[in-house]
Design a protein around this motif. Structure first.
Motif, PDB file in Angstrom:
ATOM      1  N   GLN A 185      28.645  12.070  63.888  1.00 60.58           N
ATOM      2  CA  GLN A 185      27.380  11.358  64.086  1.00 60.58           C
ATOM      3  C   GLN A 185      27.612   9.937  64.559  1.00 60.58           C
ATOM      4  O   GLN A 185      26.912   9.461  65.476  1.00 60.58           O
ATOM      5  CB  GLN A 185      26.572  11.363  62.785  1.00 60.58           C
ATOM      6  CG  GLN A 185      25.906  12.686  62.463  1.00 60.58           C
ATOM      7  CD  GLN A 185      25.013  12.575  61.245  1.00 60.58           C
ATOM      8  OE1 GLN A 185      25.342  11.918  60.269  1.00 60.58           O
ATOM      9  NE2 GLN A 185      23.861  13.218  61.307  1.00 60.58           N
ATOM     10  N   LEU A 211      34.852  20.193  50.843  1.00 64.22           N
ATOM     11  CA  LEU A 211      33.507  19.630  50.931  1.00 64.22           C
ATOM     12  C   LEU A 211      33.553  18.185  51.417  1.00 64.22           C
ATOM     13  O   LEU A 211      32.788  17.787  52.309  1.00 64.22           O
ATOM     14  CB  LEU A 211      32.825  19.706  49.569  1.00 64.22           C
ATOM     15  CG  LEU A 211      31.400  19.150  49.485  1.00 64.22           C
ATOM     16  CD1 LEU A 211      30.472  19.927  50.409  1.00 64.22           C
ATOM     17  CD2 LEU A 211      30.889  19.195  48.056  1.00 64.22           C
ATOM     18  N   ALA A 212      34.460  17.388  50.851  1.00 66.48           N
ATOM     19  CA  ALA A 212      34.559  15.984  51.241  1.00 66.48           C
ATOM     20  C   ALA A 212      34.978  15.838  52.702  1.00 66.48           C
ATOM     21  O   ALA A 212      34.429  15.001  53.444  1.00 66.48           O
ATOM     22  CB  ALA A 212      35.551  15.258  50.331  1.00 66.48           C
ATOM     23  N   GLN A 213      35.931  16.646  53.149  1.00 67.96           N
ATOM     24  CA  GLN A 213      36.359  16.576  54.542  1.00 67.96           C
ATOM     25  C   GLN A 213      35.250  17.020  55.481  1.00 67.96           C
ATOM     26  O   GLN A 213      35.070  16.444  56.558  1.00 67.96           O
ATOM     27  CB  GLN A 213      37.606  17.441  54.754  1.00 67.96           C
ATOM     28  CG  GLN A 213      38.893  16.831  54.250  1.00 67.96           C
ATOM     29  CD  GLN A 213      39.316  15.613  55.046  1.00 67.96           C
ATOM     30  OE1 GLN A 213      38.867  15.391  56.174  1.00 67.96           O
ATOM     31  NE2 GLN A 213      40.191  14.807  54.467  1.00 67.96           N
ATOM     32  N   GLY A 214      34.491  18.043  55.082  1.00 71.75           N
ATOM     33  CA  GLY A 214      33.384  18.497  55.916  1.00 71.75           C
ATOM     34  C   GLY A 214      32.320  17.432  56.072  1.00 71.75           C
ATOM     35  O   GLY A 214      31.831  17.184  57.189  1.00 71.75           O
ATOM     36  N   VAL A 215      31.958  16.783  54.964  1.00 73.33           N
ATOM     37  CA  VAL A 215      30.963  15.708  55.033  1.00 73.33           C
ATOM     38  C   VAL A 215      31.494  14.542  55.863  1.00 73.33           C
ATOM     39  O   VAL A 215      30.780  13.969  56.697  1.00 73.33           O
ATOM     40  CB  VAL A 215      30.590  15.243  53.616  1.00 73.33           C
ATOM     41  CG1 VAL A 215      29.707  13.994  53.665  1.00 73.33           C
ATOM     42  CG2 VAL A 215      29.862  16.359  52.867  1.00 73.33           C
ATOM     43  N   GLY A 216      32.764  14.175  55.638  1.00 64.64           N
ATOM     44  CA  GLY A 216      33.350  13.085  56.406  1.00 64.64           C
ATOM     45  C   GLY A 216      33.404  13.384  57.895  1.00 64.64           C
ATOM     46  O   GLY A 216      33.150  12.507  58.732  1.00 64.64           O
ATOM     47  N   TRP A 268      31.391  15.416  59.579  1.00 63.28           N
ATOM     48  CA  TRP A 268      30.032  15.352  60.114  1.00 63.28           C
ATOM     49  C   TRP A 268      29.581  13.903  60.320  1.00 63.28           C
ATOM     50  O   TRP A 268      28.967  13.572  61.343  1.00 63.28           O
ATOM     51  CB  TRP A 268      29.081  16.078  59.173  1.00 63.28           C
ATOM     52  CG  TRP A 268      27.636  16.009  59.584  1.00 63.28           C
ATOM     53  CD1 TRP A 268      26.630  15.331  58.973  1.00 63.28           C
ATOM     54  CD2 TRP A 268      27.048  16.633  60.729  1.00 63.28           C
ATOM     55  NE1 TRP A 268      25.450  15.488  59.650  1.00 63.28           N
ATOM     56  CE2 TRP A 268      25.675  16.288  60.738  1.00 63.28           C
ATOM     57  CE3 TRP A 268      27.554  17.452  61.737  1.00 63.28           C
ATOM     58  CZ2 TRP A 268      24.802  16.742  61.716  1.00 63.28           C
ATOM     59  CZ3 TRP A 268      26.680  17.894  62.726  1.00 63.28           C
ATOM     60  CH2 TRP A 268      25.322  17.537  62.708  1.00 63.28           C
ATOM     61  N   GLN A 269      29.886  13.030  59.385  1.00 67.58           N
ATOM     62  CA  GLN A 269      29.523  11.625  59.525  1.00 67.58           C
ATOM     63  C   GLN A 269      30.264  10.976  60.686  1.00 67.58           C
ATOM     64  O   GLN A 269      29.685  10.166  61.423  1.00 67.58           O
ATOM     65  CB  GLN A 269      29.815  10.882  58.221  1.00 67.58           C
ATOM     66  CG  GLN A 269      28.923  11.301  57.064  1.00 67.58           C
ATOM     67  CD  GLN A 269      29.312  10.643  55.762  1.00 67.58           C
ATOM     68  OE1 GLN A 269      30.417  10.099  55.618  1.00 67.58           O
ATOM     69  NE2 GLN A 269      28.429  10.676  54.779  1.00 67.58           N
ATOM     70  N   GLU A 270      31.531  11.323  60.861  1.00 68.71           N
ATOM     71  CA  GLU A 270      32.312  10.760  61.966  1.00 68.71           C
ATOM     72  C   GLU A 270      31.756  11.227  63.313  1.00 68.71           C
ATOM     73  O   GLU A 270      31.682  10.448  64.272  1.00 68.71           O
ATOM     74  CB  GLU A 270      33.775  11.175  61.819  1.00 68.71           C
ATOM     75  CG  GLU A 270      34.728  10.472  62.765  1.00 68.71           C
ATOM     76  CD  GLU A 270      34.886   8.997  62.442  1.00 68.71           C
ATOM     77  OE1 GLU A 270      35.207   8.230  63.373  1.00 68.71           O
ATOM     78  OE2 GLU A 270      34.679   8.616  61.281  1.00 68.71           O
ATOM     79  N   THR A 285      18.874  13.742  44.746  1.00 69.14           N
ATOM     80  CA  THR A 285      18.917  12.653  45.701  1.00 69.14           C
ATOM     81  C   THR A 285      18.147  11.444  45.180  1.00 69.14           C
ATOM     82  O   THR A 285      17.389  11.528  44.201  1.00 69.14           O
ATOM     83  CB  THR A 285      18.324  13.102  47.033  1.00 69.14           C
ATOM     84  OG1 THR A 285      16.926  13.445  46.834  1.00 69.14           O
ATOM     85  CG2 THR A 285      19.055  14.337  47.565  1.00 69.14           C
TER      86      THR A 285
END
Length: 281
Positions: free
Chosen positions: A146, A135-140, A142-144, A2
């Motif tokens: 939020q 992975l990308a869909q899961g992160v997207g 979660w961001q949506e 990070t």
């Protein structure tokens, strides 16, 4: 790694360097060791003109570490300090990835068993693509979720549940065309393996025709998923607190379906020509 970890690394190296001559020597030793890591790629069997990417990656790591330790040399105009480590890591990673991919591609093209090599390549590529897409869909997603929660703070979680549910369904629907592409890649690998064993056999041609039909159905599903996603949001619009309508074309699934379908027709014609030649002989 990070941004915070990279910043802490730079701060630690700076503190070590300022602690005295011994600390400064130790800091430089750490920097040089980290910068020399790409040189391990030179141990790869055989030399290649692509190996110039390795010293480039080393130089990018060295520059990144130097500016992490001395951020004021780069951030006099604007606050770019948080991006120094990320930029250096991205440049070095891109150089190393380019070297690895091109070296592997060269090895693949020289394989003694092209059909088996293609089958393995397509199988592992399909697995990697599926994993990265999930992975990308899961992160997207979660961001949506939020963003939806932050923009509707007056509502409780129960009121937002239908919206969250639809967002999850839409994420799954966005993922399905990619997963269908992965399946078509695996089908192509099976066909390549069968071609190596018996390129003009009836089993090979029959498999090609079955795969062609499956690819067409996969393309139809990909197009239908896009339509269904927009229709679902339209029907549930009164209970949703966020919506996004896409007019998109599932290019990859349709292209793969077309290519594999035409390839299957080619095999049927090639078998007919091979049978005719065998009859003449």
């Amino acid at each position: 790694m990070t941004i915070e970890m990279l910043e802490r690394l730079g701060e630690w190296l700076r503190e070590l360097s300022l602690s005295g001559e011994t600390g400064n020597a130790a800091a430089w030793a750490v920097v040089l060791i980290l910068s020399a890591l790409p040189a391990l790629g030179l141990l790869w069997k055989g030399r290649s003109r692509l190996d110039w990417l390795l010293p480039l990656a080393s130089a990018e790591i060295l520059a990144g570490l130097f500016y992490l330790v001395n951020p004021t040399l780069m951030t006099t105009e604007y606050g770019a300090r948080p991006m120094i480590g990320l930029a250096a890591a991205g440049c070095a990673a891109a150089s190393l990835l380019a070297w690895a991919v091109l070296r592997c591609l060269k090895k693949i093209l020289m394989a003694e068993l092209p059909g088996r090599t293609m089958e393995r390549l397509l199988r592992w590529s399909a697995l990697a693509l599926a994993w990265m897409s999930v992975l990308a869909q899961g992160v997207g997603l979660w961001q949506e979720i939020q963003r939806t929660a932050e923009s509707n703070t007056a509502l409780d979680a129960r009121a937002l549940l239908p919206t969250y549910l639809v967002l999850g369904i839409l994420a799954l629907m966005d993922l399905l065309p990619t997963l269908l592409c992965c399946q078509m890649l695996r089908w192509g690998g099976r066909l390549a393996l069968r071609m190596e064993e018996d390129p003009f056999g009836e089993d090979t041609v029959s498999l090609a025709e079955r795969l062609g039909g499956q690819c067409v159905r996969a393309a139809e599903m990909s197009v239908g998923i896009c339509v269904a996603g927009n229709l679902l949001q339209f029907l549930l619009l009164p209970v949703l607190h966020t919506a996004r309508f896409n007019v998109s074309f599932p290019f990859a699934p349709v292209l793969l379906a077309a290519v594999l379908g035409l390839l299957c027709r080619y095999f049927r014609r090639a078998k007919a020509v091979s049978d005719d030649n065998g009859t003449i002989i």
